[in-house]
Design a protein around this motif. Sequence first.
Motif, short mmCIF file in Angstrom:
data_model
loop_
_atom_site.label_atom_id
_atom_site.label_comp_id
_atom_site.label_asym_id
_atom_site.label_seq_id
_atom_site.Cartn_x
_atom_site.Cartn_y
_atom_site.Cartn_z
N LEU A 106 -1.76 -1.49 -2.33
CA LEU A 106 -1.49 -2.91 -2.10
C LEU A 106 -2.81 -3.67 -2.07
CD1 LEU A 106 0.50 -5.22 -1.47
CD2 LEU A 106 0.25 -4.66 0.96
N VAL A 107 -2.93 -4.63 -2.99
CA VAL A 107 -4.12 -5.48 -3.06
C VAL A 107 -3.64 -6.93 -3.08
CG1 VAL A 107 -6.26 -5.98 -4.28
CG2 VAL A 107 -5.26 -3.70 -4.44
N VAL A 108 -4.24 -7.77 -2.25
CA VAL A 108 -3.83 -9.18 -2.17
C VAL A 108 -5.02 -10.09 -2.51
CG1 VAL A 108 -2.09 -8.67 -0.42
CG2 VAL A 108 -4.38 -9.38 0.30
N ASN A 109 -4.71 -11.37 -2.66
CA ASN A 109 -5.74 -12.39 -2.91
C ASN A 109 -6.58 -12.06 -4.14
OD1 ASN A 109 -4.88 -13.78 -0.58
ND2 ASN A 109 -6.21 -12.54 0.72
N ILE A 110 -5.91 -11.59 -5.19
CA ILE A 110 -6.60 -11.26 -6.44
C ILE A 110 -6.73 -12.54 -7.27
CG2 ILE A 110 -6.56 -9.85 -8.52
CD1 ILE A 110 -4.50 -8.03 -7.00
N PRO A 111 -7.95 -12.98 -7.56
CA PRO A 111 -8.11 -14.17 -8.40
C PRO A 111 -7.81 -13.85 -9.86
CG PRO A 111 -10.26 -13.29 -7.80
CD PRO A 111 -9.24 -12.42 -7.13
N GLY A 112 -6.76 -14.47 -10.41
CA GLY A 112 -6.36 -14.13 -11.77
C GLY A 112 -5.93 -12.68 -11.82
N ASN A 113 -6.49 -11.92 -12.77
CA ASN A 113 -6.22 -10.48 -12.78
C ASN A 113 -7.50 -9.67 -12.56
OD1 ASN A 113 -7.50 -10.64 -15.24
ND2 ASN A 113 -5.66 -10.34 -16.47
N ASP A 114 -8.45 -10.27 -11.83
CA ASP A 114 -9.71 -9.59 -11.50
C ASP A 114 -9.50 -8.75 -10.24
OD1 ASP A 114 -12.27 -8.73 -11.11
OD2 ASP A 114 -13.20 -10.69 -11.36
N LEU A 115 -8.95 -7.57 -10.45
CA LEU A 115 -8.56 -6.69 -9.35
C LEU A 115 -9.73 -6.36 -8.42
CD1 LEU A 115 -6.13 -5.09 -8.21
CD2 LEU A 115 -6.80 -3.21 -9.70
N ALA A 116 -10.91 -6.23 -8.97
CA ALA A 116 -12.09 -5.85 -8.18
C ALA A 116 -12.43 -6.89 -7.12
CB ALA A 116 -13.28 -5.61 -9.09
N LYS A 117 -11.98 -8.13 -7.31
CA LYS A 117 -12.29 -9.20 -6.36
C LYS A 117 -11.16 -9.43 -5.36
CE LYS A 117 -15.48 -11.70 -9.38
NZ LYS A 117 -15.77 -12.98 -10.08
N GLY A 118 -10.11 -8.61 -5.42
CA GLY A 118 -9.01 -8.73 -4.47
C GLY A 118 -9.30 -8.03 -3.16
N GLN A 119 -8.44 -8.25 -2.18
CA GLN A 119 -8.58 -7.64 -0.84
C GLN A 119 -7.65 -6.43 -0.77
OE1 GLN A 119 -7.60 -10.30 2.35
NE2 GLN A 119 -7.65 -8.70 3.92
N VAL A 120 -8.22 -5.24 -0.59
CA VAL A 120 -7.42 -4.01 -0.54
C VAL A 120 -6.79 -3.87 0.84
CG1 VAL A 120 -7.43 -1.50 -0.76
CG2 VAL A 120 -8.89 -2.90 -2.26
N VAL A 121 -5.47 -3.84 0.90
CA VAL A 121 -4.75 -3.65 2.15
C VAL A 121 -4.41 -2.17 2.32
CG1 VAL A 121 -2.75 -4.35 3.53
CG2 VAL A 121 -3.81 -5.98 1.94
N PHE A 122 -3.88 -1.55 1.28
CA PHE A 122 -3.64 -0.10 1.25
C PHE A 122 -4.38 0.46 0.04
CE2 PHE A 122 -0.15 -1.53 3.85
CZ PHE A 122 0.06 -0.50 4.76
N ALA A 123 -5.36 1.32 0.30
CA ALA A 123 -6.12 1.91 -0.80
C ALA A 123 -5.22 2.80 -1.65
CB ALA A 123 -7.29 2.73 -0.24
N TYR A 124 -5.58 2.94 -2.92
CA TYR A 124 -4.75 3.68 -3.87
C TYR A 124 -4.65 5.16 -3.51
CZ TYR A 124 -3.05 5.79 -8.18
OH TYR A 124 -2.32 6.51 -9.09
N ILE A 125 -3.42 5.67 -3.53
CA ILE A 125 -3.18 7.12 -3.53
C ILE A 125 -2.21 7.41 -4.67
CG2 ILE A 125 -3.65 7.56 -1.08
CD1 ILE A 125 -0.60 7.57 -0.61
N GLY A 126 -2.40 8.54 -5.32
CA GLY A 126 -1.54 8.92 -6.43
C GLY A 126 -0.21 9.47 -5.97
N SER A 127 0.46 10.13 -6.88
CA SER A 127 1.81 10.64 -6.61
C SER A 127 1.76 11.99 -5.89
CB SER A 127 2.58 10.81 -7.92
OG SER A 127 2.71 9.57 -8.57
N GLY A 128 2.63 12.13 -4.86
CA GLY A 128 2.70 13.38 -4.12
C GLY A 128 4.12 13.81 -3.85
N PRO A 129 4.99 13.84 -4.87
CA PRO A 129 6.39 14.21 -4.64
C PRO A 129 6.52 15.65 -4.15
CG PRO A 129 5.93 14.18 -6.98
CD PRO A 129 4.72 13.61 -6.30
N PRO A 130 7.29 15.89 -3.08
CA PRO A 130 7.46 17.26 -2.57
C PRO A 130 8.04 18.19 -3.63
CG PRO A 130 8.29 15.65 -0.99
CD PRO A 130 8.02 14.90 -2.26
N LYS A 131 7.79 19.46 -3.45
CA LYS A 131 8.30 20.47 -4.37
C LYS A 131 9.82 20.44 -4.39
CE LYS A 131 7.13 25.17 -5.79
NZ LYS A 131 6.34 26.37 -5.44
N ASP A 132 10.40 20.57 -5.57
CA ASP A 132 11.85 20.61 -5.78
C ASP A 132 12.56 19.30 -5.39
OD1 ASP A 132 11.71 23.31 -6.63
OD2 ASP A 132 11.73 23.97 -4.55
N SER A 133 11.83 18.20 -5.34
CA SER A 133 12.46 16.91 -5.00
C SER A 133 12.81 16.09 -6.24
CB SER A 133 11.53 16.10 -4.08
OG SER A 133 10.35 15.69 -4.76
#
Length: 209
Positions: A106-133
């Motif tokens: 989750l990133v907020v206050n992004i000017p235009g689509n300049d993601l690097a200048k936005g405010q990170v609320v939740f830092a990125y984590i990739g996918s972690g689906p449990p086994k057999d789910s």
Amino acid sequence: MLKIIILISISVINCVLTTEVDTKLKMESNGIVPDVIDIAPSKTIEISYPNGSKVSLGNELTPTQVKDQPSVKWEAEEGALYTLLMTDPDAPSRKNPEFGEVRHWLVVNIPGNDLAKGQVVFAYIGSGPPKDSGLHRYVFLVFKQNGKVETTVSVANNSRDGRVKTKTRDLIKEYNLGNPEAGNFYQAQYDDYVPLLHAQLGGAPPKAN
């Protein structure tokens, strides 16, 4: 020459219109409406991972492919601020989403689509689906803000704090957002990277009843 230019212009317009229709239809047919949002966006977010993998309206990617933060682009209005969200509504599984949604980014206050200048609320984590789910849906949404979002939340990529049992609809209310401007999603299921991600987050996720 003029005829060629006209034909090329028509082809480009048709391609854009087809993409917009596909985005909406794919989100609806894969249950993102109504599981996550009420109205699907027509515009598509371009999402590319450092290893070359791309998100393409429900294609299957592996947790290994999506472990690193991607580059993200969308059609933005000059001078506007945006919110970018990545969410998994299928925790621990699509059949039993007891812990969904899980907030992956989750990133907020992004000017235009300049993601690097936005405010990170939740830092990125990739996918972690449990086994057999089975396959999980990982949904990216972009919202145009009605002014600056005020928040002091900042969750690192080694923490589950505040990530589990979240709702996109609650976020829309909290930040006074409208319907999403653009979206995209991929699907993923367990691979050998998942235990490494869980270890990074402090251990295995909670188990469903």
